[in-house]
Design a protein around this motif. Structure first.
Motif, PDB file in Angstrom:
ATOM      1  N   VAL A   6       0.831  -1.204   0.000  1.00  0.00           N
ATOM      2  CA  VAL A   6       0.000   0.000   0.000  1.00  0.00           C
ATOM      3  C   VAL A   6       0.873   1.265   0.000  1.00  0.00           C
ATOM      4  CG1 VAL A   6      -1.786   1.251   1.303  1.00  0.00           C
ATOM      5  CG2 VAL A   6      -1.814  -1.250   1.214  1.00  0.00           C
ATOM      6  N   GLY A   7       1.979   1.224   0.736  1.00  0.00           N
ATOM      7  CA  GLY A   7       2.866   2.388   0.852  1.00  0.00           C
ATOM      8  C   GLY A   7       3.314   2.864  -0.523  1.00  0.00           C
ATOM      9  N   MET A  23      -1.786  -1.919  -4.507  1.00  0.00           N
ATOM     10  CA  MET A  23      -3.194  -1.530  -4.417  1.00  0.00           C
ATOM     11  C   MET A  23      -3.643  -0.500  -5.455  1.00  0.00           C
ATOM     12  SD  MET A  23      -5.496  -0.719  -1.126  1.00  0.00           S
ATOM     13  CE  MET A  23      -5.422   1.028  -0.783  1.00  0.00           C
ATOM     14  N   THR A  24      -4.540  -0.937  -6.352  1.00  0.00           N
ATOM     15  CA  THR A  24      -5.240  -0.006  -7.248  1.00  0.00           C
ATOM     16  C   THR A  24      -6.751  -0.048  -6.984  1.00  0.00           C
ATOM     17  OG1 THR A  24      -5.187  -1.751  -8.907  1.00  0.00           O
ATOM     18  CG2 THR A  24      -3.546  -0.002  -9.129  1.00  0.00           C
ATOM     19  N   ARG A  25      -7.146  -0.712  -5.914  1.00  0.00           N
ATOM     20  CA  ARG A  25      -8.566  -0.878  -5.627  1.00  0.00           C
ATOM     21  C   ARG A  25      -9.237   0.428  -5.193  1.00  0.00           C
ATOM     22  NH1 ARG A  25     -12.161  -5.244  -5.155  1.00  0.00           N
ATOM     23  NH2 ARG A  25     -14.170  -4.345  -4.659  1.00  0.00           N
ATOM     24  N   LEU A  26      -8.473   1.281  -4.503  1.00  0.00           N
ATOM     25  CA  LEU A  26      -9.077   2.553  -4.113  1.00  0.00           C
ATOM     26  C   LEU A  26      -9.448   3.336  -5.371  1.00  0.00           C
ATOM     27  CD1 LEU A  26      -9.938   4.598  -1.979  1.00  0.00           C
ATOM     28  CD2 LEU A  26      -7.532   5.254  -1.710  1.00  0.00           C
ATOM     29  N   ALA A  40      -7.294   7.829   4.359  1.00  0.00           N
ATOM     30  CA  ALA A  40      -6.935   6.769   5.302  1.00  0.00           C
ATOM     31  C   ALA A  40      -8.064   5.753   5.441  1.00  0.00           C
ATOM     32  CB  ALA A  40      -6.575   7.360   6.656  1.00  0.00           C
ATOM     33  N   ALA A  41      -9.263   6.203   5.797  1.00  0.00           N
ATOM     34  CA  ALA A  41     -10.359   5.247   5.985  1.00  0.00           C
ATOM     35  C   ALA A  41     -10.735   4.599   4.659  1.00  0.00           C
ATOM     36  CB  ALA A  41     -11.565   5.951   6.600  1.00  0.00           C
ATOM     37  N   SER A  42     -10.734   5.385   3.586  1.00  0.00           N
ATOM     38  CA  SER A  42     -11.083   4.802   2.283  1.00  0.00           C
ATOM     39  C   SER A  42      -9.973   3.888   1.790  1.00  0.00           C
ATOM     40  CB  SER A  42     -11.383   5.894   1.251  1.00  0.00           C
ATOM     41  OG  SER A  42     -10.294   6.796   1.136  1.00  0.00           O
ATOM     42  N   ILE A  46      -8.176  -1.808   1.157  1.00  0.00           N
ATOM     43  CA  ILE A  46      -7.320  -2.947   1.527  1.00  0.00           C
ATOM     44  C   ILE A  46      -8.206  -4.159   1.839  1.00  0.00           C
ATOM     45  CG2 ILE A  46      -5.660  -3.857   3.204  1.00  0.00           C
ATOM     46  CD1 ILE A  46      -4.643  -0.922   3.571  1.00  0.00           C
ATOM     47  N   VAL A  47      -9.276  -3.925   2.613  1.00  0.00           N
ATOM     48  CA  VAL A  47     -10.202  -5.029   2.924  1.00  0.00           C
ATOM     49  C   VAL A  47     -10.761  -5.609   1.616  1.00  0.00           C
ATOM     50  CG1 VAL A  47     -12.410  -5.625   4.013  1.00  0.00           C
ATOM     51  CG2 VAL A  47     -10.801  -4.118   5.202  1.00  0.00           C
ATOM     52  N   ASP A  48     -11.235  -4.739   0.730  1.00  0.00           N
ATOM     53  CA  ASP A  48     -11.788  -5.209  -0.550  1.00  0.00           C
ATOM     54  C   ASP A  48     -10.747  -5.991  -1.350  1.00  0.00           C
ATOM     55  OD1 ASP A  48     -14.227  -3.990  -0.106  1.00  0.00           O
ATOM     56  OD2 ASP A  48     -13.865  -2.292  -1.455  1.00  0.00           O
TER      57      ASP A  48
END
Ligand SMILES: NC(=O)C1=CN([C@@H]2O[C@H](COP(=O)(O)OP(=O)(O)OC[C@H]3O[C@@H](n4cnc5c(N)ncnc54)[C@H](O)[C@@H]3O)[C@@H](O)[C@H]2O)C=CC1
Ligand SMILES: O=C([O-])CC(=O)C(=O)O
Length: 329
Positions: free
Chosen positions: A131-132, A157-160, A241-243, A248-250
């Protein structure tokens, strides 16, 4: 409770703001399921250990039935010992006016020793989720230094971006977000990423047909998604942060859960040359999971606009890779 499963998860940057949103969702069972006991290995740098103890006290105070134990450490051997998942969040976030790539020299050095330690100490089924930022190239660095760990165990991570893009399409077309599917993010988690509206669907129909406004899709839609991280920094004074924790969960769930038929999810994985992307780049693709491993969805078509966009983000990632050659050779 005899057939409870167990998972051991390392989280770096565990006293940071993303982790503060994420850890409680892992410990509650939301990430790995209500049939799985979790051990959390919380990794921080020395100056943040006191803050980390506070986070651990709060986790204790939730009395989560599924949280079996916690190990707090700033030592990678202890932190990665026997873990099944490494969630590599710890690094420095960008400030207003920076591109994520500006973090390469600061954060790149973190991921080489972490890759080496994962190879030495993690369980043989380890999966690594980065993620970093800049997350694609940091994942590449970790992967290249993790001798013996198969390259398809590394993800960035590209999910966000996918979630952001889905919401923009839903709002524009006036439907609920769960009508949007097949949202692929190609390339880098950066302002060159290509949110692929050409292959996206709304209510099963091509998004382009439903929205009927190609100029908006090529213009405002893409730039809103590309610049959303910066817009959050501008508005909140610190980065998403929350999103990010939610994504990450997704993402992690999407790796070990079979993908819904006909749909895909966005993840940056090690390119095997799909769509002409140079082999070995950690590249955002549409992927599907069979519940065990993921593969890139092949055979999607792109017009000239999309091809140019994908070429641009490929070029950026190739450039980032050449900036870190000394860390990966
Ligand atoms: N891929 C994505 O979509 C997203 C990525 N990010 C990135 O995630 C990273 C973390 O963001 P935040 O939690 O908001 O930052 P933060 O600054 O609140 O927390 C980062 C934590 O990492 C720790 N840390 C630094 N170096 C470390 C090391 N070598 N080992 C272990 N821990 C270390 C710091 O002490 C700090 O507690 C940033 O690089 C940010 O840019 C943020 C949002 C989305
Ligand atoms: O923009 C940033 O620096 C944090 C991030 O990656 C995002 O929100 O997508």
């Amino acid at each position: 409770m005899g057939d409870m499963k167990k998972v051991k998860v390392a989280v770096t940057g565990a006293a940071g703001q993303i982790a503060y949103s994420l850890l409680f969702r892992i410990a509650s069972g939301e990430l790995f399921g209500l049939d799985t006991k979790v051990t959390l290995n919380l990794i921080e740098i020395e100056p943040a250990m006191k803050a980390l103890e506070g986070v651990a006290m709060e986790l204790d105070d939730c009395a989560f039935p599924l949280l079996e134990s916690m190990e707090l450490s700033s030592d990678l051997k202890t932190g990665f010992d026997g873990i099944n998942w490494a969630l590599l969040i710890g690094s420095v976030p960008r400030k207003a006016g920076m591109e994520r790539r500006d973090l390469l020299s600061v954060n790149g050095g973190i991921f080489k020793p972490q890759g080496e330690a994962i190879a030495r100490y993690a369980a043989s089924d380890v999966r690594v989720f980065v993620v970093g930022n800049p997350c694609n190239t940091n994942a590449l660095i970790a992967r290249k230094n993790a001798d013996g760990v198969p390259e398809d165990r590394f993800f960035a991570m590209t999910r966000l971006d996918q979630n952001r893009a889905m919401t923009q399409l839903a709002k524009k077309s006036g439907v609920a977000v769960d009508n949007v599917s097949n949202m692929a993010i190609w390339g880098n988690h950066s302002s060159t990423q290509f949110p692929d509206f050409e292959n996206a669907r709304i209510g099963g129909e091509p998004a382009e047909k439903v929205i009927g406004d190609r100029a908006w899709l090529e213009g405002e839609f893409i730039s809103t998604v590309q610049k959303r991280g910066a817009a959050i920094i501008d508005a909140r004074g610190s980065s998403s942060a929350a999103s990010a924790a939610n994504a990450i969960v997704d993402s992690v769930r999407s790796i070990f859960t079979p993908t819904k038929d006909g749909d895909w999810v966005s993840l940056a994985v090690c390119s095997k040359g799909e769509y002409g992307v140079p082999e070995g780049l950690q590249f955002g693709f549409p992927v599907v999971s069979d519940g065990n491993s993921v593969r890139v969805v092949e055979g999607l078509s792109h017009d000239d606009f999309a091809r140019q966009a994908i070429a641009k983000t490929t070029e950026e990632l190739t450039g980032e890779r050449s900036e870190v050659v000394e860390l990966i050779s």
